[in-house]
Write an enzyme that holds these catalytic residues in place. Structure first.
Site, PDB file in Angstrom:
ATOM      1  N   ASN A 154       5.065   6.016   3.427  1.00 49.13           N
ATOM      2  CA  ASN A 154       4.286   6.646   2.366  1.00 49.13           C
ATOM      3  C   ASN A 154       4.074   8.145   2.524  1.00 49.13           C
ATOM      4  O   ASN A 154       3.375   8.758   1.729  1.00 49.13           O
ATOM      5  CB  ASN A 154       2.929   5.936   2.247  1.00 49.13           C
ATOM      6  N   THR A 155       4.655   8.742   3.569  1.00 50.12           N
ATOM      7  CA  THR A 155       4.679  10.198   3.723  1.00 50.12           C
ATOM      8  C   THR A 155       6.140  10.627   3.650  1.00 50.12           C
ATOM      9  O   THR A 155       6.918  10.275   4.538  1.00 50.12           O
ATOM     10  CB  THR A 155       4.057  10.645   5.057  1.00 50.12           C
ATOM     11  N   ASN A 208       6.127  -1.537  11.436  1.00 47.86           N
ATOM     12  CA  ASN A 208       5.304  -1.075  10.325  1.00 47.86           C
ATOM     13  C   ASN A 208       5.633  -1.883   9.062  1.00 47.86           C
ATOM     14  O   ASN A 208       6.363  -2.865   9.117  1.00 47.86           O
ATOM     15  CB  ASN A 208       5.546   0.423  10.087  1.00 47.86           C
ATOM     16  N   PHE A 240      -1.013   4.380   0.581  1.00 47.12           N
ATOM     17  CA  PHE A 240      -2.163   5.250   0.825  1.00 47.12           C
ATOM     18  C   PHE A 240      -1.742   6.690   1.116  1.00 47.12           C
ATOM     19  O   PHE A 240      -2.318   7.634   0.594  1.00 47.12           O
ATOM     20  CB  PHE A 240      -2.996   4.724   1.999  1.00 47.12           C
ATOM     21  N   PHE A 262      -1.639   8.172   4.372  1.00 46.80           N
ATOM     22  CA  PHE A 262      -2.450   8.755   5.460  1.00 46.80           C
ATOM     23  C   PHE A 262      -3.720   9.437   4.944  1.00 46.80           C
ATOM     24  O   PHE A 262      -4.059  10.548   5.335  1.00 46.80           O
ATOM     25  CB  PHE A 262      -1.641   9.770   6.277  1.00 46.80           C
ATOM     26  N   SER A 318       5.577   5.136   8.805  1.00 48.60           N
ATOM     27  CA  SER A 318       4.978   4.857   7.500  1.00 48.60           C
ATOM     28  C   SER A 318       5.946   5.285   6.403  1.00 48.60           C
ATOM     29  O   SER A 318       6.502   6.384   6.453  1.00 48.60           O
ATOM     30  CB  SER A 318       3.660   5.617   7.337  1.00 48.60           C
ATOM     31  N   ASN A 367       0.839  -1.199   0.000  1.00 45.52           N
ATOM     32  CA  ASN A 367       0.000   0.000   0.000  1.00 45.52           C
ATOM     33  C   ASN A 367       0.866   1.238   0.000  1.00 45.52           C
ATOM     34  O   ASN A 367       1.976   1.246   0.542  1.00 45.52           O
ATOM     35  CB  ASN A 367      -0.955  -0.003   1.201  1.00 45.52           C
ATOM     36  N   LYS A 411       5.340   3.573  17.076  1.00 47.60           N
ATOM     37  CA  LYS A 411       5.410   2.506  16.066  1.00 47.60           C
ATOM     38  C   LYS A 411       6.633   2.729  15.192  1.00 47.60           C
ATOM     39  O   LYS A 411       6.787   3.789  14.578  1.00 47.60           O
ATOM     40  CB  LYS A 411       4.143   2.493  15.218  1.00 47.60           C
TER      41      LYS A 411
END
Length: 356
Positions: free
Chosen positions: A177-178, A246, A113, A115, A175, A111, A217
């Site tokens: 993804n940021t 994660n 995404f 956030f 994460s 993924n 996390k």
């Protein structure tokens, strides 16, 4: 307990992954769990972690219910706790679609995404309104907006706004993804972030509110120096524990699916071994001084048991539900209870870290 997912799985897997995910959220929010029967309860699985009493150690990981829409529906699947989010102060749409990919041959998911969520006010409203018939522990996973100039301030804002509405908080700094978010895992940035978030909790406690556990996390892709720094901060502050780990940005050579080169975080079966290794290393680095939640690749009671013996007091899963369905939660609990009994453990807490 009957599980109707095997019949529904071909339909769900014929849909675009994000469409199927959104449909699942809608079904759960309406109380449609895909199975019939009450969740099992096992005395061996009852535990107290972070000062919270849980009926069992199996939790739903963040990322599934981003907006706290399905708290009661998720708990009805038999989870001991569910974690909603990641939520950011302002609503944001996330990254461009497509951004969710099934790696069916590998029982994995990628993924990116970014956030996507409806923001703090929507999330707070959902937490305030939820009243689940059988109770259950609910965590709030907080993050930072992509365009934030002071990302640490976003975490402060999240904890301050949601304080008193959840049973615990998770500070998500891992994460992939940021852009730039994982830089918050560096020692100086992490120390500043944790101290500022803990200051918010101190303010709330001084106002007469209860002390709520706060966890961090972390990623599975950390170096030895990173682990040492995180361990030092964990032991020297009043942070309550860590979630390990994660999704990963690594791509194992063993992956067979056509989507394996998609950008984003990889989760599911390929993450089981590396995330468990990371869990064991973190447990050893802090000498078991604070509780850990083990995440990554869990798809069976044996997987959960391996995490617990590697140092996890609790475990979380998400990706395996895509392939095994909602009945997996009860199967994991039943198998975990059997494994504990066979090894002579009277309670789940007795097995924590036994492989370390």
């Amino acid at each position: 307990m009957l599980d109707f997912y095997p019949l529904a799985k071909p339909v769900f897997h014929s849909l675009d992954p994000e469409t199927a995910h959104n449909l699942t959220i809608k079904m759960l929010s309406r109380g449609l769990t895909g199975k019939i029967g009450r969740p099992q309860r096992f005395d061996r699985l009852k535990t107290n972690v972070f000062g919270l009493t849980l009926s069992n150690p199996v939790g739903l990981a963040a990322g599934f219910d981003k907006n706290a829409d399905t708290l009661c529906g998720s708990l009805a699947l038999g989870f001991g706790f569910v974690e909603a989010g990641t939520v950011t102060p302002k609503p944001q749409s996330g990254n461009d679609k497509p951004r969710l990919f099934r790696l069916t041959k590998d029982k994995a998911v990628i993924n990116r995404f970014g956030f996507n969520n409806n923001g703090l006010e929507y999330f707070a409203g959902k937490l305030s309104a939820h009243k689940c018939p059988n109770g259950g522990i609910v965590g709030a996973n907080v993050g930072a907006n992509k365009d934030a100039t002071d990302r640490t301030a976003d975490y402060e804002t999240g904890v301050r706004r949601l304080y008193g509405l959840s049973d615990y908080f998770t500070v998500n700094i891992s994460s992939p993804n940021t852009p730039g978010l994982r830089a918050l895992q560096s020692k100086a940035a992490l120390e500043d972030l944790i101290n500022r978030v803990l200051d918010v909790r101190s303010e709330k406690v001084a106002e007469g509110l209860a002390r709520i556990p706060i966890l961090v996390k972390i990623a599975p892709d950390l170096t030895d120096d990173d682990i040492r720094d995180i361990a030092d901060i964990t032991l020297s502050t009043e942070i309550d524990g860590l979630i390990v780990s994660n999704t990963t940005i690594e791509r194992p050579q063993s992956l067979k699916s056509t989507s394996k080169e998609e950008g984003g975080g990889l989760s599911g079966a390929p993450l089981m071994e590396p995330s468990t290794t990371m869990l064991r290393r973190v447990y050893q680095a802090i000498s078991g001084a604070k509780p850990l939640i083990g995440v990554g690749g869990i798809a069976s009671g044996l997987d959960a048991y391996c995490k617990i013996k590697a140092g996890a007091s609790l475990v979380q899963l998400y990706s395996a539900l895509v392939y095994e369905g909602p009945g997996l939660v009860e199967k994991i609990k039943s198998d975990l209870n059997r494994l504990l009994r066979e090894d002579g453990f009277s309670n789940i807490s007795d097995a924590v870290g036994k492989d370390c």
